[in-house]
Design a protein around this motif. Structure first.
Motif, PDB file in Angstrom:
ATOM      1  N   MET A 102      41.660  10.459 -42.378  1.00 29.34           N
ATOM      2  CA  MET A 102      40.557   9.570 -42.103  1.00 29.34           C
ATOM      3  C   MET A 102      40.207   8.836 -43.399  1.00 29.34           C
ATOM      4  SD  MET A 102      38.309   8.589 -39.687  1.00 29.34           S
ATOM      5  CE  MET A 102      38.532   9.785 -38.422  1.00 29.34           C
ATOM      6  N   ALA A 103      40.239   7.541 -43.333  1.00 26.54           N
ATOM      7  CA  ALA A 103      39.923   6.695 -44.482  1.00 26.54           C
ATOM      8  C   ALA A 103      38.402   6.564 -44.614  1.00 26.54           C
ATOM      9  CB  ALA A 103      40.557   5.321 -44.310  1.00 26.54           C
ATOM     10  N   THR A 104      37.958   6.081 -45.767  1.00 24.62           N
ATOM     11  CA  THR A 104      36.527   5.864 -45.959  1.00 24.62           C
ATOM     12  C   THR A 104      36.274   4.486 -46.555  1.00 24.62           C
ATOM     13  OG1 THR A 104      36.563   6.910 -48.136  1.00 24.62           O
ATOM     14  CG2 THR A 104      35.953   8.303 -46.290  1.00 24.62           C
ATOM     15  N   LEU A 105      35.120   3.970 -46.195  1.00 22.86           N
ATOM     16  CA  LEU A 105      34.629   2.718 -46.731  1.00 22.86           C
ATOM     17  C   LEU A 105      33.337   3.061 -47.465  1.00 22.86           C
ATOM     18  CD1 LEU A 105      34.802  -0.441 -46.739  1.00 22.86           C
ATOM     19  CD2 LEU A 105      33.478  -0.373 -44.633  1.00 22.86           C
ATOM     20  N   GLN A 106      33.285   2.802 -48.761  1.00 21.64           N
ATOM     21  CA  GLN A 106      32.075   3.010 -49.553  1.00 21.64           C
ATOM     22  C   GLN A 106      31.429   1.650 -49.698  1.00 21.64           C
ATOM     23  OE1 GLN A 106      31.461   6.120 -49.668  1.00 21.64           O
ATOM     24  NE2 GLN A 106      31.987   6.924 -51.661  1.00 21.64           N
ATOM     25  N   TYR A 107      30.160   1.550 -49.335  1.00 20.70           N
ATOM     26  CA  TYR A 107      29.496   0.260 -49.332  1.00 20.70           C
ATOM     27  C   TYR A 107      28.215   0.310 -50.139  1.00 20.70           C
ATOM     28  CZ  TYR A 107      27.703  -4.164 -47.671  1.00 20.70           C
ATOM     29  OH  TYR A 107      27.222  -5.443 -47.618  1.00 20.70           O
ATOM     30  N   GLY A 108      28.104  -0.588 -51.098  1.00 16.68           N
ATOM     31  CA  GLY A 108      26.902  -0.670 -51.919  1.00 16.68           C
ATOM     32  C   GLY A 108      26.682   0.600 -52.711  1.00 16.68           C
ATOM     33  N   THR A 109      25.428   0.983 -52.858  1.00 15.77           N
ATOM     34  CA  THR A 109      25.084   2.167 -53.638  1.00 15.77           C
ATOM     35  C   THR A 109      24.923   3.406 -52.770  1.00 15.77           C
ATOM     36  OG1 THR A 109      22.740   1.606 -53.480  1.00 15.77           O
ATOM     37  CG2 THR A 109      23.939   0.802 -55.427  1.00 15.77           C
ATOM     38  N   SER A 110      25.187   3.283 -51.473  1.00 21.19           N
ATOM     39  CA  SER A 110      25.057   4.419 -50.566  1.00 21.19           C
ATOM     40  C   SER A 110      26.067   5.499 -50.930  1.00 21.19           C
ATOM     41  CB  SER A 110      25.294   3.978 -49.120  1.00 21.19           C
ATOM     42  OG  SER A 110      25.303   5.105 -48.269  1.00 21.19           O
ATOM     43  N   THR A 111      25.619   6.747 -50.886  1.00 25.79           N
ATOM     44  CA  THR A 111      26.525   7.870 -51.137  1.00 25.79           C
ATOM     45  C   THR A 111      27.134   8.388 -49.841  1.00 25.79           C
ATOM     46  OG1 THR A 111      24.668   9.409 -51.028  1.00 25.79           O
ATOM     47  CG2 THR A 111      25.289   8.567 -53.221  1.00 25.79           C
ATOM     48  N   ASP A 112      26.724   7.802 -48.714  1.00 23.83           N
ATOM     49  CA  ASP A 112      27.271   8.198 -47.420  1.00 23.83           C
ATOM     50  C   ASP A 112      28.485   7.340 -47.095  1.00 23.83           C
ATOM     51  OD1 ASP A 112      25.206  10.029 -47.025  1.00 23.83           O
ATOM     52  OD2 ASP A 112      23.915   8.487 -46.142  1.00 23.83           O
ATOM     53  N   PRO A 113      29.697   7.917 -47.114  1.00 28.39           N
ATOM     54  CA  PRO A 113      30.878   7.122 -46.776  1.00 28.39           C
ATOM     55  C   PRO A 113      30.920   6.812 -45.289  1.00 28.39           C
ATOM     56  CG  PRO A 113      31.495   9.406 -47.058  1.00 28.39           C
ATOM     57  CD  PRO A 113      30.024   9.307 -47.407  1.00 28.39           C
ATOM     58  N   ILE A 114      31.550   5.696 -44.971  1.00 20.73           N
ATOM     59  CA  ILE A 114      31.785   5.312 -43.588  1.00 20.73           C
ATOM     60  C   ILE A 114      33.218   5.736 -43.275  1.00 20.73           C
ATOM     61  CG2 ILE A 114      31.966   3.377 -41.994  1.00 20.73           C
ATOM     62  CD1 ILE A 114      30.012   1.885 -43.989  1.00 20.73           C
ATOM     63  N   HIS A 115      33.379   6.614 -42.296  1.00 17.73           N
ATOM     64  CA  HIS A 115      34.698   7.145 -41.950  1.00 17.73           C
ATOM     65  C   HIS A 115      35.331   6.288 -40.857  1.00 17.73           C
ATOM     66  CE1 HIS A 115      34.070  10.709 -44.376  1.00 17.73           C
ATOM     67  NE2 HIS A 115      32.853  10.770 -43.862  1.00 17.73           N
ATOM     68  N   ILE A 116      36.512   5.782 -41.157  1.00 15.87           N
ATOM     69  CA  ILE A 116      37.273   4.956 -40.225  1.00 15.87           C
ATOM     70  C   ILE A 116      38.731   5.388 -40.309  1.00 15.87           C
ATOM     71  CG2 ILE A 116      37.998   2.589 -39.663  1.00 15.87           C
ATOM     72  CD1 ILE A 116      35.406   1.601 -40.952  1.00 15.87           C
ATOM     73  N   GLU A 117      39.385   5.430 -39.186  1.00 18.65           N
ATOM     74  CA  GLU A 117      40.791   5.823 -39.148  1.00 18.65           C
ATOM     75  C   GLU A 117      41.605   4.930 -40.090  1.00 18.65           C
ATOM     76  OE1 GLU A 117      44.806   5.636 -38.089  1.00 18.65           O
ATOM     77  OE2 GLU A 117      43.509   4.083 -37.297  1.00 18.65           O
ATOM     78  N   ASP A 118      42.581   5.509 -40.791  1.00 17.35           N
ATOM     79  CA  ASP A 118      43.368   4.797 -41.809  1.00 17.35           C
ATOM     80  C   ASP A 118      43.933   3.471 -41.315  1.00 17.35           C
ATOM     81  OD1 ASP A 118      43.146   7.215 -43.428  1.00 17.35           O
ATOM     82  OD2 ASP A 118      44.971   6.547 -44.445  1.00 17.35           O
ATOM     83  N   ARG A 119      44.575   3.488 -40.162  1.00 19.49           N
ATOM     84  CA  ARG A 119      45.221   2.267 -39.663  1.00 19.49           C
ATOM     85  C   ARG A 119      44.181   1.179 -39.372  1.00 19.49           C
ATOM     86  NH1 ARG A 119      49.761   0.154 -38.148  1.00 19.49           N
ATOM     87  NH2 ARG A 119      49.875  -1.229 -36.334  1.00 19.49           N
ATOM     88  N   ALA A 120      43.069   1.561 -38.766  1.00 23.41           N
ATOM     89  CA  ALA A 120      42.016   0.588 -38.470  1.00 23.41           C
ATOM     90  C   ALA A 120      41.440   0.014 -39.766  1.00 23.41           C
ATOM     91  CB  ALA A 120      40.914   1.244 -37.640  1.00 23.41           C
ATOM     92  N   LEU A 121      41.199   0.849 -40.766  1.00 19.15           N
ATOM     93  CA  LEU A 121      40.634   0.351 -42.017  1.00 19.15           C
ATOM     94  C   LEU A 121      41.615  -0.563 -42.745  1.00 19.15           C
ATOM     95  CD1 LEU A 121      38.145   0.270 -43.768  1.00 19.15           C
ATOM     96  CD2 LEU A 121      39.023   2.254 -45.014  1.00 19.15           C
ATOM     97  N   ALA A 122      42.902  -0.293 -42.651  1.00 20.62           N
ATOM     98  CA  ALA A 122      43.896  -1.174 -43.274  1.00 20.62           C
ATOM     99  C   ALA A 122      43.812  -2.584 -42.691  1.00 20.62           C
ATOM    100  CB  ALA A 122      45.302  -0.605 -43.087  1.00 20.62           C
ATOM    101  N   HIS A 123      43.598  -2.684 -41.397  1.00 17.76           N
ATOM    102  CA  HIS A 123      43.466  -3.985 -40.741  1.00 17.76           C
ATOM    103  C   HIS A 123      42.125  -4.633 -41.075  1.00 17.76           C
ATOM    104  CE1 HIS A 123      46.959  -2.511 -38.597  1.00 17.76           C
ATOM    105  NE2 HIS A 123      47.170  -3.759 -38.188  1.00 17.76           N
ATOM    106  N   LEU A 124      41.076  -3.832 -41.066  1.00 20.56           N
ATOM    107  CA  LEU A 124      39.757  -4.355 -41.441  1.00 20.56           C
ATOM    108  C   LEU A 124      39.754  -4.881 -42.873  1.00 20.56           C
ATOM    109  CD1 LEU A 124      37.111  -1.872 -40.010  1.00 20.56           C
ATOM    110  CD2 LEU A 124      37.299  -4.317 -39.552  1.00 20.56           C
ATOM    111  N   LYS A 125      40.448  -4.182 -43.746  1.00 20.46           N
ATOM    112  CA  LYS A 125      40.496  -4.588 -45.155  1.00 20.46           C
ATOM    113  C   LYS A 125      41.010  -6.010 -45.309  1.00 20.46           C
ATOM    114  CE  LYS A 125      43.575  -3.718 -48.452  1.00 20.46           C
ATOM    115  NZ  LYS A 125      44.562  -3.037 -49.242  1.00 20.46           N
TER     116      LYS A 125
END
Length: 104
Positions: free
Chosen positions: A1-24
């Motif tokens: 499971m991939a993660t997206l770290q956004y801003g200063t939040s310490t809570d990662p957003i968990h997204i499946e690896d393949r989906a995050l690769a496309h979102l990226k």
């Protein structure tokens, strides 16, 4: 499971690896153009709540972390679908991948 770290939040957003690769690809394209937009997704069954939305802006730090060391082959149709939604007033809604019959 991939993660997206956004801003200063310490809570990662968990997204499946393949989906995050496309979102990226879509997110990087939009931010490179200095375009802001929203990203929405449904929570997985093991997370509380139903869905979340964040506002993506070029000035807010963003980090993509993948479990798989090798990038997947990208589905251009899925990228186009995500880009189309990114350009709408509702922003990107992370949807399931639609497989192209040509295998792209």
């Amino acid at each position: 499971m991939a993660t997206l770290q956004y801003g200063t939040s310490t809570d990662p957003i968990h997204i499946e690896d393949r989906a995050l690769a496309h979102l990226k690809v879509v997110i990087a394209t939009k931010l490179r153009r200095q375009e802001s937009f929203t990203l929405s997704w449904k929570h997985s069954d093991d997370e509380p709540g139903g869905r979340s939305t964040i506002w993506l802006h070029p000035s807010i730090p963003l980090r993509f972390t993948f479990d798989d060391p090798e990038p997947p082959q990208l589905n251009m149709r899925w990228i186009e679908d995500l880009m189309h939604s990114a350009n709408s007033s509702g922003g990107i809604m992370l949807v399931d991948e639609v497989l192209d019959p040509d295998g792209a």
